[in-house]
Design a protein around this motif. Sequence first.
Motif, PDB file in Angstrom:
ATOM      1  N   GLU A 220      46.196  42.087  38.311  1.00 50.23           N
ATOM      2  CA  GLU A 220      44.971  42.300  38.840  1.00 50.23           C
ATOM      3  C   GLU A 220      44.261  41.330  37.927  1.00 50.23           C
ATOM      4  N   LEU A 221      44.373  40.680  37.274  1.00 45.81           N
ATOM      5  CA  LEU A 221      44.203  39.571  36.721  1.00 45.81           C
ATOM      6  C   LEU A 221      43.938  38.279  38.461  1.00 45.81           C
ATOM      7  N   ARG A 222      45.036  38.474  38.899  1.00 46.69           N
ATOM      8  CA  ARG A 222      44.542  37.329  39.727  1.00 46.69           C
ATOM      9  C   ARG A 222      44.330  38.008  40.449  1.00 46.69           C
ATOM     10  N   ALA A 223      44.409  38.552  41.764  1.00 43.63           N
ATOM     11  CA  ALA A 223      43.060  39.770  42.309  1.00 43.63           C
ATOM     12  C   ALA A 223      41.848  40.050  41.748  1.00 43.63           C
ATOM     13  N   ALA A 224      41.364  40.260  40.580  1.00 38.95           N
ATOM     14  CA  ALA A 224      39.821  40.294  39.991  1.00 38.95           C
ATOM     15  C   ALA A 224      39.117  38.931  40.840  1.00 38.95           C
ATOM     16  N   VAL A 225      39.719  37.856  40.413  1.00 45.33           N
ATOM     17  CA  VAL A 225      39.791  35.938  40.578  1.00 45.33           C
ATOM     18  C   VAL A 225      39.237  36.424  42.018  1.00 45.33           C
ATOM     19  N   ALA A 226      40.550  36.631  42.509  1.00 43.68           N
ATOM     20  CA  ALA A 226      39.803  36.377  43.909  1.00 43.68           C
ATOM     21  C   ALA A 226      39.250  37.100  44.337  1.00 43.68           C
ATOM     22  N   ALA A 227      38.849  38.126  43.617  1.00 47.04           N
ATOM     23  CA  ALA A 227      37.837  38.945  44.166  1.00 47.04           C
ATOM     24  C   ALA A 227      36.250  38.772  43.770  1.00 47.04           C
ATOM     25  N   GLY A 228      36.299  37.544  42.874  1.00 51.31           N
ATOM     26  CA  GLY A 228      35.059  36.880  42.887  1.00 51.31           C
ATOM     27  C   GLY A 228      34.893  36.840  41.046  1.00 51.31           C
ATOM     28  N   MET A 229      35.744  37.118  40.166  1.00 53.01           N
ATOM     29  CA  MET A 229      35.640  37.103  38.780  1.00 53.01           C
ATOM     30  C   MET A 229      35.851  35.211  38.778  1.00 53.01           C
ATOM     31  N   THR A 230      35.042  35.046  38.079  1.00 58.07           N
ATOM     32  CA  THR A 230      35.187  33.630  37.349  1.00 58.07           C
ATOM     33  C   THR A 230      35.702  33.545  35.861  1.00 58.07           C
ATOM     34  N   LYS A 231      35.219  34.126  35.088  1.00 55.23           N
ATOM     35  CA  LYS A 231      35.615  33.935  33.191  1.00 55.23           C
ATOM     36  C   LYS A 231      35.854  34.883  33.047  1.00 55.23           C
ATOM     37  N   ILE A 232      37.558  35.417  32.265  1.00 52.72           N
ATOM     38  CA  ILE A 232      38.240  36.384  32.449  1.00 52.72           C
ATOM     39  C   ILE A 232      38.295  36.127  30.588  1.00 52.72           C
ATOM     40  N   ASN A 233      37.674  37.365  30.082  1.00 52.51           N
ATOM     41  CA  ASN A 233      37.349  36.674  27.955  1.00 52.51           C
ATOM     42  C   ASN A 233      39.040  37.699  27.915  1.00 52.51           C
ATOM     43  N   VAL A 234      39.359  36.581  26.624  1.00 58.41           N
ATOM     44  CA  VAL A 234      40.964  37.369  26.156  1.00 58.41           C
ATOM     45  C   VAL A 234      40.825  37.574  24.568  1.00 58.41           C
ATOM     46  N   GLY A 235      40.930  38.217  24.471  1.00 61.47           N
ATOM     47  CA  GLY A 235      41.331  38.371  22.549  1.00 61.47           C
ATOM     48  C   GLY A 235      41.931  39.238  22.393  1.00 61.47           C
ATOM     49  N   THR A 236      42.315  40.651  22.209  1.00 57.49           N
ATOM     50  CA  THR A 236      42.678  41.541  21.578  1.00 57.49           C
ATOM     51  C   THR A 236      44.603  40.703  21.895  1.00 57.49           C
ATOM     52  N   ALA A 237      45.175  40.442  23.554  1.00 58.40           N
ATOM     53  CA  ALA A 237      46.099  40.254  23.478  1.00 58.40           C
ATOM     54  C   ALA A 237      46.886  38.698  22.410  1.00 58.40           C
ATOM     55  N   LEU A 238      45.220  38.006  21.701  1.00 59.57           N
ATOM     56  CA  LEU A 238      45.672  36.757  20.809  1.00 59.57           C
ATOM     57  C   LEU A 238      46.950  37.332  19.367  1.00 59.57           C
ATOM     58  N   ASN A 239      45.558  38.540  19.509  1.00 58.39           N
ATOM     59  CA  ASN A 239      45.802  39.591  17.785  1.00 58.39           C
ATOM     60  C   ASN A 239      47.264  40.350  17.857  1.00 58.39           C
TER      61      ASN A 239
END
Length: 285
Positions: A220-239
């Motif tokens: 889904e992340l790959r598809a989101a970037v392909a569709a037009g998302m540029t900056k992807i914010n991640v926080g909880t995965a680190l925690n």
Amino acid sequence: MALTSTGTLTDAARADGVGVAAFNVITLEHAEAVIMAAEAAALPVVLAISENAVKFRRGRLGPLAAACRVLAEEAAVPVALHLDHVESVELLRAAEGSGIGSVMFDASRLPYAQNVAATADAAAWAHERGITLEAELGEVGGKPGHPALDAHAPGARTDPAEAAAYVRATGVDALAVAVGSSHAMLDRTAALDHDLIARLRAAVDIPLVLHGSSGVPDAELRAAVAAGMTKINVGTALNIAYTGTLREHLAATPNRADPRPSLTAARESTATTITTLLRVITAKP
């Protein structure tokens, strides 16, 4: 590598058709893990400090921002500093002179007209100081202190026509949009509206930002970037990686007083998680 700006990284990512990852940090070990991972992957990255992280540090932005700035300046890859989910005007203004090159000013819980007015003022202040401003339209659920919101609830998604009008009225440099993700998810089950992402991309000519990305599967992340998302914010995965490893390590060594071995394990586990996410987010479609 010298400290760079978020705008420089997002401009380059858009030109190359890839995403750029922004990781929210709370402790020095979080920030070190981000740099370790970015260097291992030989990829640029954004270190993000949220208003909630500042509250945890007793309301003081300076110490963590200064540590992140030194890490960025000494990194072998380009690193930008970002201040995230800022609702306080005082905290916005504290970014000046700290090395922070971008701020996400979050007026999304205000009625539309008040959101526009507050965000336009914040953007004007930031631009006078060479700081880029991100804002949010729609509502990405799961924020601390806010009622839970279903990411698929009526009115939760960002409307493309409204987004275009909002960008024109506020002068913001990046726009966080609600397309099906939610903050603080502990499992990766979010399903994004990729058609909406593409329509938003066509409606506004600034970088789109995905918040709540920890709950979004790799595909889904790959598809989101392909569709037009540029900056992807991640926080909880680190925690999840950090606290899970720390909990296991402390439980396995109950008689050890020195925290460093446990913190080292937590930092390394977090870096491994970040490296994987970096490669997903920056992969070419």
